[in-house]
Design a protein around this motif. Structure first.
Motif, PDB file in Angstrom:
ATOM      1  N   UNK A  70      -0.194  -6.194   2.760  1.00 23.06           N
ATOM      2  CA  UNK A  70       0.808  -6.861   3.592  1.00 23.06           C
ATOM      3  C   UNK A  70       1.854  -5.898   4.121  1.00 23.06           C
ATOM      4  N   UNK A  71       2.102  -4.824   3.384  1.00 25.65           N
ATOM      5  CA  UNK A  71       3.120  -3.849   3.762  1.00 25.65           C
ATOM      6  C   UNK A  71       2.755  -2.503   3.155  1.00 25.65           C
ATOM      7  N   UNK A  72       3.371  -1.448   3.672  1.00 26.57           N
ATOM      8  CA  UNK A  72       3.176  -0.110   3.133  1.00 26.57           C
ATOM      9  C   UNK A  72       4.535   0.577   3.015  1.00 26.57           C
ATOM     10  N   UNK A  73       4.617   1.518   2.097  1.00 30.08           N
ATOM     11  CA  UNK A  73       5.836   2.312   1.924  1.00 30.08           C
ATOM     12  C   UNK A  73       5.484   3.763   2.204  1.00 30.08           C
ATOM     13  N   UNK A  74       6.249   4.393   3.095  1.00 27.29           N
ATOM     14  CA  UNK A  74       5.959   5.784   3.432  1.00 27.29           C
ATOM     15  C   UNK A  74       6.873   6.316   4.513  1.00 27.29           C
ATOM     16  N   UNK A  75       6.337   7.196   5.329  1.00 26.94           N
ATOM     17  CA  UNK A  75       7.101   7.933   6.323  1.00 26.94           C
ATOM     18  C   UNK A  75       7.661   7.035   7.422  1.00 26.94           C
ATOM     19  N   UNK A  76       8.851   7.410   7.914  1.00 25.37           N
ATOM     20  CA  UNK A  76       9.397   6.693   9.067  1.00 25.37           C
ATOM     21  C   UNK A  76       8.519   6.902  10.299  1.00 25.37           C
ATOM     22  N   UNK A  77       7.728   7.974  10.311  1.00 23.91           N
ATOM     23  CA  UNK A  77       6.858   8.242  11.456  1.00 23.91           C
ATOM     24  C   UNK A  77       5.548   7.456  11.408  1.00 23.91           C
ATOM     25  N   UNK A 127       0.824  -1.207   0.000  1.00 29.45           N
ATOM     26  CA  UNK A 127       0.000   0.000   0.000  1.00 29.45           C
ATOM     27  C   UNK A 127       0.855   1.252   0.000  1.00 29.45           C
ATOM     28  N   UNK A 128       0.293   2.342  -0.544  1.00 30.61           N
ATOM     29  CA  UNK A 128       1.014   3.614  -0.594  1.00 30.61           C
ATOM     30  C   UNK A 128       0.024   4.758  -0.725  1.00 30.61           C
ATOM     31  N   UNK A 129       0.409   5.915  -0.213  1.00 33.59           N
ATOM     32  CA  UNK A 129      -0.392   7.134  -0.345  1.00 33.59           C
ATOM     33  C   UNK A 129      -0.279   7.620  -1.786  1.00 33.59           C
ATOM     34  N   UNK A 130      -1.379   7.518  -2.554  1.00 32.09           N
ATOM     35  CA  UNK A 130      -1.324   7.927  -3.956  1.00 32.09           C
ATOM     36  C   UNK A 130      -1.156   9.441  -4.062  1.00 32.09           C
ATOM     37  N   UNK A 131      -0.356   9.867  -5.009  1.00 28.94           N
ATOM     38  CA  UNK A 131      -0.101  11.289  -5.193  1.00 28.94           C
ATOM     39  C   UNK A 131       1.053  11.801  -4.350  1.00 28.94           C
ATOM     40  N   UNK A 132       1.572  10.973  -3.457  1.00 38.76           N
ATOM     41  CA  UNK A 132       2.717  11.364  -2.630  1.00 38.76           C
ATOM     42  C   UNK A 132       4.009  11.026  -3.361  1.00 38.76           C
ATOM     43  N   UNK A 133       5.136  11.513  -2.840  1.00 42.45           N
ATOM     44  CA  UNK A 133       6.435  11.152  -3.407  1.00 42.45           C
ATOM     45  C   UNK A 133       6.751   9.684  -3.170  1.00 42.45           C
TER      46      UNK A 133
END
Length: 273
Positions: free
Chosen positions: A185-192, A145-151
């Motif tokens: 199963x996993x997401x890519x994004x902020x360390x926070x 999963x990922x926040x669409x439109x984000x870097x």
């Protein structure tokens, strides 16, 4: 003169068509004269910017935005931005500038004007503890999963093997929720994201797997808002100690040594002149 007036009319019409009121102040002096500033901020990305239990804006970026307003001597108003609307909100003059937890990219720098970086946030893979993910080559074995439109999205697309199932979500909160609810199963994004996961009481079941990429963040103004840019660059330089303290307070680690130059990005606003 007719051409100038037509352009102003066209810009005003475009903003009106979006159902918004243009924020016309574009210099520090104009903001001081008006007595207020409209700042684009995240409102759903703890601990960067969020709404607290009392219904008030809070978080690292919110405190930075308040510090800028205090430095200007004006009252801040906050405009909610997302990964999808933050650049349009700036270019259509809904906000005076952005304090957005936004990654600096060469592509975005063609559309908006970045100020000197004020923050960073490692792009990280988060997953269930029992998910065996140690590198990009394994992402294809999972639903990500990922926040669409984000870097985060293009970085994930470039890092993941061809054929990886990637699901996009509207913001960081729903991206994290997708992980917690088992939609991915996993997401890519902020360390926070880890702080958000811990706040749900379910932190024991998830962990950071590895850092995918660096993430340098900067405030942004419209192209041509040179006085506002120079003010923000000066602000970032003068308030180095306060920014360090706020980062430690909200992010829980020391603020990194931030670059003053990046390939393809002009922080001075003078490269095209």
């Amino acid at each position: 003169m007719c051409i100038v007036n037509f352009r102003k009319f066209a810009a005003a019409f475009a903003v009106a068509a979006l159902g918004t009121t243009a924020a016309m102040a574009v210099t520090p002096d104009e903001l001081r004269q008006k007595g207020s500033v409209t700042i684009g901020v995240q409102m759903d990305q703890f601990p960067w910017g969020f709404i607290d239990e009392a219904g008030q804006n809070d978080g690292y970026d919110i405190e930075v935005a308040k510090l800028i307003a205090a430095d200007l001597g004006v009252t801040p108003a906050f405009f909610r931005i997302t990964g999808q609307n933050r650049i349009p909100s700036l270019t259509t003059e809904q906000v005076d500038f952005l304090v957005p937890s936004m990654t600096v990219t060469e592509e975005r720098a063609k559309v908006i004007q970045y100020a000197l970086p004020y923050s960073s946030n490692d792009i990280t893979v988060w997953a269930r503890k029992d998910a065996e993910i140690t590198g990009n080559e394994q992402l294809g074995d999972f639903v990500i999963g990922v926040n669409r439109g984000s870097a985060f999205e293009p970085i994930l697309t470039a890092a993941a093997p061809a054929g990886t199932e990637i699901r996009g979500y509207d913001d960081d909160a729903t991206t994290v929720q997708a992980l917690l609810s088992g939609q991915v199963d996993a997401i890519v994004g902020s360390k926070t994201y880890g702080t958000v996961i811990q706040s749900t009481g379910r932190g024991d079941g998830f962990e950071a797997k590895y850092k995918v990429a660096d993430n340098i963040q900067a405030m942004a103004v419209r192209k041509g808002d040179q006085e506002m840019l120079e003010y923000l660059n000066d602000f970032v330089t003068r308030h180095d100690a306060e920014l360090d303290a706020l980062y430690k307070k909200w992010i829980g680690s020391d603020r990194a040594d931030l670059p003053v130059e990046l390939p393809g990005v002009d922080f001075t606003g003078k490269a095209a002149n």
